[in-house]
Design an enzyme around this catalytic site. Sequence first.
Site: not given
Ligand code: NAD
Length: 249
Positions: A58, A148, A151, A155, A186-188, A192, A209
């Site tokens: 974590d 955002r 967020y 970033k 991605t799953p997140s 959303r 976009r």
């Molecule tokens: P995600 O959000 O689907 O998965 C995030 C992972 O982070 C999960 O496996 C979760 O268990 C883990 N996590 C959450 N809290 C945690 C903690 N306290 N300690 C350790 N692990 C933890 O993955 P994603 O969408 O690939 O995003 C990953 C990164 O990429 C993030 O920083 C996100 O802001 C960034 N990002 C994502 C996108 C997008 O469109 N998906 C775009 C730009 C940047």
Amino acid sequence: MRLDGKRIFISAAAQGIGRASALLCAAEGAEVVATDLNAEALRDLAQENPRITALPLDVLDGAAISAFAASQAPFDGIFNCAGFVHNGAILDCGDEDWDFSFDLNVKSMFRVTRALLPGLLERADATGAASILNMASMASSVKGFPNRFAYGATKAAVIGVTKSIAADYVKRNLRCNALCPGTVDTPSLRGRINSAPDPVQAEKDFVARQPMGRLATVSDIAPTVVYLLSDESRFVTGQAVLVDGGVTI
Ligand code: NAD
């Protein structure tokens, strides 16, 4: 292979960009220590490539990070991938939202990097190269997007953290860059989309976009992670590297 002989740490590796990056780094010859809060999802990952060691971590827990560093360092490269999207404008953002966003998206990088930095410097001295990669976003100091607020602020801070570390260690063979993806499927992101009042329209809006007319996949992003952790990028430091499908043309 592009990461032969390198030991790489990745946070948030159980799904999304972190998971794809762990798999590609291992395929490129790295020994990967893949970490996440979600221990169960991590177990599957470790089964996919014997070069991956999966450990729960974590990144909000300073004591756990110290214990992890004491048992796992040194690393040649680290990818601080953990992050969270708060959806909303300034009037939707409470103190708790702001604090949690900064804790997970920025302070976690400070904690992890501070704990692992002595080992990175040790490897940089021994091999002539070590690399830190921090997950930022195109939604940051690069470009503003609706809803955002917290967020984008976090970033942008990641980019500041990145440039500061790059400046401090540029003469020590330790590089530090930030990765700024566009919208990645991605799953997140699916979460959303599905939690929007009209999920079909929400997905159309995310696609609209992106000038390339589609969402990025994790495999559009992971090769740049490998590049920035590898010696191929040995003259690149302090950069916010965009992989955004043309959003910022
Ligand atoms: P995600 O959000 O689907 O998965 C995030 C992972 O982070 C999960 O496996 C979760 O268990 C883990 N996590 C959450 N809290 C945690 C903690 N306290 N300690 C350790 N692990 C933890 O993955 P994603 O969408 O690939 O995003 C990953 C990164 O990429 C993030 O920083 C996100 O802001 C960034 N990002 C994502 C996108 C997008 O469109 N998906 C775009 C730009 C940047």
